[in-house]
Design an enzyme around this catalytic site. Structure first.
Site, PDB file in Angstrom:
ATOM      1  N   TYR A   1      42.611  40.480  31.165  1.00  0.00           N
ATOM      2  CA  TYR A   1      42.457  40.583  32.620  1.00  0.00           C
ATOM      3  C   TYR A   1      41.218  39.823  33.097  1.00  0.00           C
ATOM      4  O   TYR A   1      41.179  39.339  34.219  1.00  0.00           O
ATOM      5  CB  TYR A   1      42.467  42.056  33.079  1.00  0.00           C
ATOM      6  CG  TYR A   1      43.880  42.417  33.478  1.00  0.00           C
ATOM      7  CD1 TYR A   1      44.895  42.350  32.536  1.00  0.00           C
ATOM      8  CD2 TYR A   1      44.213  42.729  34.795  1.00  0.00           C
ATOM      9  CE1 TYR A   1      46.208  42.597  32.886  1.00  0.00           C
ATOM     10  CE2 TYR A   1      45.524  42.972  35.156  1.00  0.00           C
ATOM     11  CZ  TYR A   1      46.515  42.901  34.205  1.00  0.00           C
ATOM     12  OH  TYR A   1      47.823  43.111  34.561  1.00  0.00           O
TER      13      TYR A   1
ATOM     14  N   GLY B   1      40.474  37.019  32.260  1.00  0.00           N
ATOM     15  CA  GLY B   1      40.822  35.600  32.368  1.00  0.00           C
ATOM     16  C   GLY B   1      41.667  35.317  33.594  1.00  0.00           C
ATOM     17  O   GLY B   1      42.056  34.179  33.841  1.00  0.00           O
TER      18      GLY B   1
ATOM     19  N   HIS C   1      41.745  47.151  31.107  1.00  0.00           N
ATOM     20  CA  HIS C   1      41.983  46.227  32.227  1.00  0.00           C
ATOM     21  C   HIS C   1      41.458  46.797  33.555  1.00  0.00           C
ATOM     22  O   HIS C   1      40.755  46.118  34.304  1.00  0.00           O
ATOM     23  CB  HIS C   1      43.470  45.914  32.369  1.00  0.00           C
ATOM     24  CG  HIS C   1      44.104  45.361  31.123  1.00  0.00           C
ATOM     25  ND1 HIS C   1      43.412  44.620  30.204  1.00  0.00           N
ATOM     26  CD2 HIS C   1      45.375  45.436  30.639  1.00  0.00           C
ATOM     27  CE1 HIS C   1      44.219  44.262  29.211  1.00  0.00           C
ATOM     28  NE2 HIS C   1      45.411  44.758  29.460  1.00  0.00           N
TER      29      HIS C   1
ATOM     30  N   ARG D   1      56.055  44.812  40.182  1.00  0.00           N
ATOM     31  CA  ARG D   1      54.959  44.280  39.363  1.00  0.00           C
ATOM     32  C   ARG D   1      53.809  43.998  40.296  1.00  0.00           C
ATOM     33  O   ARG D   1      53.948  43.282  41.284  1.00  0.00           O
ATOM     34  CB  ARG D   1      55.406  42.988  38.676  1.00  0.00           C
ATOM     35  CG  ARG D   1      54.259  42.299  37.939  1.00  0.00           C
ATOM     36  CD  ARG D   1      54.776  41.151  37.068  1.00  0.00           C
ATOM     37  NE  ARG D   1      53.688  40.587  36.291  1.00  0.00           N
ATOM     38  CZ  ARG D   1      53.152  39.390  36.529  1.00  0.00           C
ATOM     39  NH1 ARG D   1      53.606  38.636  37.521  1.00  0.00           N
ATOM     40  NH2 ARG D   1      52.163  38.945  35.775  1.00  0.00           N
TER      41      ARG D   1
ATOM     42  N   THR E   1      46.415  33.460  51.279  1.00  0.00           N
ATOM     43  CA  THR E   1      47.455  33.475  50.253  1.00  0.00           C
ATOM     44  C   THR E   1      47.338  32.187  49.461  1.00  0.00           C
ATOM     45  O   THR E   1      47.393  31.096  50.041  1.00  0.00           O
ATOM     46  CB  THR E   1      48.848  33.558  50.910  1.00  0.00           C
ATOM     47  OG1 THR E   1      48.885  34.757  51.677  1.00  0.00           O
ATOM     48  CG2 THR E   1      49.960  33.575  49.890  1.00  0.00           C
TER      49      THR E   1
END
Ligand code: NDP
Ligand code: BG6
Length: 532
Positions: free
Chosen positions: A219, A221, A280, A382, A440
């Site tokens: 995480y 990275g 993480h 996800r 975004t």
């Protein structure tokens, strides 16, 4: 830390290979031990896909490590003289490795020659993990490659923890570079609890210096996890409100829309707290909560992370909700199956596949602010994100129409930073309305290809930068926070709350978040401007 402008440069200006590598090294603090002409050997310990010792280890080599090395080689990001050696128990050939990795390499039609060049740099040696003579054989082989006994050596331990001890001992005794540097990359799990982690740390530190050990938490990275420091410390607008005066709570989320998928045997030994939360999510918490480091040098950053961890008391069971997914009879395919339907999971297991826990950072900045850590498998989507929810505006003049501001850093998917805020309803009205300031990445940085977390991290190891790796004292603190809870769960085996595959998890977790101060209104509607 530099701007990593190289990512953009890589996309736009063709630099020679060693130029790009040189640039990255400069950004990541000049590696004094590096010389342009040095040869490097990257050794993948556990490069086997057939010995079935631990599906995670073989999986990692095939799905992540070889593909990452190929992408780095393909993009010319590695030093010119880099060679790759696989080591494991099975009798394998490089062709067999190539075939096993092929589905994960993402090779374009135009790249087949380059791919062959990559595999020409690969060799494989089989041997036993507990056998010194196997490691002497490995050393003789590495020594026969360009650079001989003095090439820099990187050892990647894609291995089950059961063989860590002997493998590292054998590396130290038989395989160290004579004049070059040696770096050892270690994958989680770093132990099972505080004691086992301390044992592993003591073992490693008897063999290698801390500068030689790179503990990976992938995480660290990820683009947006690395961005947390720049957002916080490179802007004036966030600093003054980043504290208990303005922040009502911080929510750190990890959600996956699939279950254990046959990895249940491995997962059941660990559970979601050890698998995701203790590493993480806690790493993200550190980057959100730590004070500004004196500089961006690896140790200054990690000193601050350790300091913040020291301010966190062990998690209390009364502020934890555990869940386990069950199949959804109306779902499709895998969604019909619950955790206990996975044939690799022991019958009647009470292992948690979902957890929410509340942590407090007892220092001047954060006293009383709940950090809500939520993670789970087989959920509705996800997503990994950091969410700061701010306090109500004092002295309301808008008749209770304003909602709390939130700053969200979405780590994945679709990297974004957005601030939920109130604005005048456009037109003839004068009432406040919920909207957002939105960065975004896909729209703002159209042509930039974001590297995978492993690409960045492996490159960092070549460059000698430890900023995005976990130091041993950091690890100790992380285990100190979670070990009492984990032991209580291991001993008492509390029954987790069941939740349906594809849901948001147990509603008890929302109740806990509400109880400690998180407010969900359900009124915010996002209008994706790119779909208008
Ligand atoms: P929401 O108001 O929908 O959700 C805010 C938080 O409340 C989330 O953490 C959510 O949890 C939680 N929550 C949802 N339902 C409940 C519930 N019933 N009880 C308690 N808590 C609940 O705002 P979001 O910021 O999530 O935005 C909504 C959508 O718009 C998201 O899909 C987001 O990605 C999208 N969006 C995208 C942007 C972009 O791409 N640039 C910008 C802004 C918004 P959980 O995490 O489980 O959902
Ligand atoms: C790993 C966990 O560390 O992280 C897995 O062991 C999890 O269980 C994975 O699926 C998630 O990583 P990512 O990068 O896909 O979010």
């Amino acid at each position: 830390m530099g701007s990593r402008a190289s990512a953009e440069k890589m996309a736009n200006i063709p630099l020679s290979r060693s130029q790009v590598f040189g640039e990255l090294r400069k950004e990541l603090h000049d590696d004094k031990e590096f010389h342009e002409s040095d040869a490097h050997v990257f050794i993948i310990m556990g490069a086997s896909f057939q010995d079935g010792m631990n599906s995670k280890a073989g999986d990692l080599a095939k799905k992540k490590i070889y593909p990452t090395l190929w992408w780095l080689f393909r993009d010319g990001l590695l030093p010119e003289q880099t060679y790759f050696v696989g080591f494991a128990r099975s009798n394998l050939t490089v062709d067999a490795i190539r075939a096993a990795c092929m589905p994960y390499l993402k090779v374009a039609d135009t790249e087949s020659e380059r791919l062959s060049a990559f595999f020409q740099r690969n060799t494989y040696i089989s041997g036993k993990y507990d056998d010194e003579s196997s490691f002497s054989k490995l050393d003789t082989h590495i020594t026969s490659l360009p650079g001989g006994p003095d090439a820099n050596r990187l050892f990647y331990l894609a291995l089950p923890p059961t063989v860590y001890h002997e493998v590292t001992r054998n590396i130290k005794h038989c395989c160290m570079s004579k004049k070059g540097w040696n770096r050892v990359i270690v994958e989680k799990p770093f132990g099972h609890d505080l004691q086992s982690s301390e044992e592993l740390s003591a073992h490693l530190s008897a063999l290698f210096t801390e500068e030689q050990i790179y503990r990976i938490d992938h995480y660290l990275g990820k683009e947006m996890v690395q961005n947390l420091m720049v957002l916080r410390f490179g802007n004036r607008i966030f600093g003054p409100i980043w504290n208990r005066d303005s922040v009502a709570c911080v929510v750190l989320t990890f959600k996956e829309p699939f279950g254990t998928k046959g990895r249940g045997g491995y997962f059941n030994d660990f559970g979601i707290i050890r698998d995701v939360m203790q590493n993480h999510l806690l790493q993200m918490l550190c980057l959100v909560a730590m004070e500004k480091p004196a500089s961006t040098s690896s140790d200054d950053v990690r000193d601050e992370k350790v300091k913040v961890l020291k301010c966190i008391a062990p998690v209390s069971m009364s502020e934890v909700v555990l869940g386990q997914y069950v199949g959804d009879p109306e779902g499709e395919g895998d969604a019909k199956l619950g955790y206990l339907d996975d044939p690799t999971v022991p019958k009647g297991s009470t292992q948690a596949t979902f957890a929410t826990a509340v942590l407090y950072v007892h220092n001047e900045r954060w006293d009383g602010v709940p950090f809500i850590l939520r993670c789970g498998k087989a959920l509705n989507e996800r997503k990994a994100e950091v969410r700061l929810q701010f306090t109500d505006v004092p002295g309301d003049i808008f008749g209770n129409q304003c909602r709390r501001n939130e700053l969200v850093v979405r780590v994945q998917p679709n990297e974004a930073v957005y601030a939920k805020m109130m604005s005048k309803k456009p037109g003839v009205y004068f009432s406040p309305e919920e909207t957002e300031l939105d960065l975004t990445y896909k729209s703002r940085y159209k042509d930039v290809k974001l590297p995978d977390a492993y690409e960045r991290l492996i490159l960092d190891v070549f460059c000698g930068s430890q900023m995005h790796f976990v130091r041993s004292d950091e690890l100790r603190e992380a285990w100190r926070i979670f070990t009492p809870l984990l032991h209580q769960i291991d001993n008492e085996k509390p029954k987790p709350t069941l939740y349906k595959y594809g849901s948001r998890g147990p509603t008890e977790a929302d109740d806990l978040a509400k109880r400690v101060g998180f407010r969900y209104e359900g009124t915010y509607k996002w209008v994706n401007p790119h779909r208008l």
